[in-house]
Motif scaffolding. Sequence first.
Motif, mmCIF file in Angstrom:
data_model
loop_
_atom_site.group_PDB
_atom_site.id
_atom_site.type_symbol
_atom_site.label_atom_id
_atom_site.label_comp_id
_atom_site.label_asym_id
_atom_site.label_seq_id
_atom_site.Cartn_x
_atom_site.Cartn_y
_atom_site.Cartn_z
ATOM 1 N N PHE A 1 0.844 -1.204 0.000
ATOM 2 C CA PHE A 1 0.000 0.000 0.000
ATOM 3 C C PHE A 1 0.876 1.249 0.000
ATOM 4 O O PHE A 1 0.679 2.172 -0.812
ATOM 5 C CB PHE A 1 -0.919 -0.016 1.226
ATOM 6 N N PHE A 2 1.855 1.291 0.898
ATOM 7 C CA PHE A 2 2.656 2.509 1.017
ATOM 8 C C PHE A 2 3.685 2.641 -0.101
ATOM 9 O O PHE A 2 4.095 3.762 -0.432
ATOM 10 C CB PHE A 2 3.276 2.598 2.412
ATOM 11 N N ALA A 3 4.073 1.540 -0.714
ATOM 12 C CA ALA A 3 4.905 1.630 -1.919
ATOM 13 C C ALA A 3 4.120 2.309 -3.034
ATOM 14 O O ALA A 3 4.644 3.177 -3.754
ATOM 15 C CB ALA A 3 5.362 0.239 -2.344
ATOM 16 N N ASN A 4 2.860 1.956 -3.178
ATOM 17 C CA ASN A 4 2.014 2.588 -4.196
ATOM 18 C C ASN A 4 1.727 4.046 -3.864
ATOM 19 O O ASN A 4 1.684 4.898 -4.761
ATOM 20 C CB ASN A 4 0.707 1.811 -4.339
ATOM 21 N N LEU A 5 1.547 4.335 -2.592
ATOM 22 C CA LEU A 5 1.314 5.721 -2.181
ATOM 23 C C LEU A 5 2.537 6.579 -2.504
ATOM 24 O O LEU A 5 2.403 7.733 -2.953
ATOM 25 C CB LEU A 5 0.991 5.782 -0.689
ATOM 26 N N GLU A 6 3.721 6.024 -2.300
ATOM 27 C CA GLU A 6 4.955 6.730 -2.631
ATOM 28 C C GLU A 6 5.070 7.010 -4.129
ATOM 29 O O GLU A 6 5.703 7.983 -4.540
ATOM 30 C CB GLU A 6 6.174 5.921 -2.165
ATOM 31 N N LEU A 7 4.463 6.161 -4.940
ATOM 32 C CA LEU A 7 4.479 6.363 -6.396
ATOM 33 C C LEU A 7 3.496 7.434 -6.852
ATOM 34 O O LEU A 7 3.445 7.777 -8.029
ATOM 35 C CB LEU A 7 4.172 5.045 -7.105
ATOM 36 N N GLY A 8 2.708 7.940 -5.916
ATOM 37 C CA GLY A 8 1.772 9.007 -6.237
ATOM 38 C C GLY A 8 0.356 8.556 -6.543
ATOM 39 O O GLY A 8 -0.479 9.369 -6.953
ATOM 40 N N LYS A 9 0.060 7.292 -6.326
ATOM 41 C CA LYS A 9 -1.302 6.816 -6.552
ATOM 42 C C LYS A 9 -2.237 7.384 -5.487
ATOM 43 O O LYS A 9 -1.826 7.592 -4.343
ATOM 44 C CB LYS A 9 -1.353 5.285 -6.506
#
Length: 366
Positions: A164-172
């Motif tokens: 989840f937080f890897a995707n959040l870091e990508l700007g999703k």
Amino acid sequence: MSQTITPEQRAISALKSLFVADALAMPVHWYYNPMDIFRQFRGGVTAFEAAPAFHPSSIMSLHSTQKGGRGPHAADDERREVVGDVILKGRRQYWDKPNQHYHNGMPAGENTLNAYCTRAVLKVLRDNQGHYDRDAFLAAYIELMTADPARHPDTYAESYHRGFFANLELGKPAWECGAVTHDTASIGGLVTIAPIVFAERLSGTSLERVKDICVEHLLLTHPDQYLAKVCKDYVGLLDELLFLEGDKDAATVISAWSKRSISLRLSEIGPRIHSDNDVVGRMFSSACYITDSWPSVLYLAYKYCESQQAGLLSNTNLGGDNVHRGAVLGCLLGLASGNTVEELFTQLRHRDEIEAEIKGLTEAIA
């Protein structure tokens, strides 16, 4: 004449038992050989214990610190590491060492990360007069996970948190950050469901609408359609036990849902086994995967619906994903009896705060 147990009393007992079961299993979470539990704790775990320094089954060092799943850190990746930089601040150093406990340094009676997420859900429901709000949950979840200093004591975050937080870091956008990994369809996805069911149903929301709300919540972090199907079955079982009537008994309800959900005839298992380990560990894996953990929960809930403490202790000493399996089991056993194991609940490290949060929710929907 027996005293009638109200749905509110059942809900309170279920939530208390969730936190008890979580803390009870914490020191031996993901021990995959039950004998290791009995080697470290003579006679097995019988009360709250601190997390040991050495974990015989730990593979935390094999898990990715940049995303969900397993794999080494990519040396040429210049992005911030999820573990240490984004979440689990101050805990990164434990991820490179073998046999580190997943809940390193946690004292007796402490709760794990998913129980803290459940507390976040409780507060969201309280602040919204017993109703779920997706954006409020996401804000509370992100705040809990990224706070510095940390607002929870855990060392490990499952794949779904890291993904989840890897995707959040990508700007999703947060509502699209759920990640698919090898263990997305896991019992941990059901841990935060019960308070939503209790709050919404006691506020008058229809059962079908509650199922939709719970699936929407689940898919934010666990995007898996089979898990969503099990989630709906779990909601249905929670609801029937919440409003259990005098002419029904919990074992019959659990047995019927087991047959309806996964065609498992619980009454036929008993005569064929010698111990719970014959079911949880042999017939079904003790791991997190929902195809094994859900029938394991149903079996334990059916067998121990009139002996909650024995059921929670058995779950603990079976090892595997006993923490998350236990949280779901605790809810079912608390509903079935309308009671919790008070002598254990009073020993929880954050008993007063948890009790206040549960009370706050019940007052918000009164």
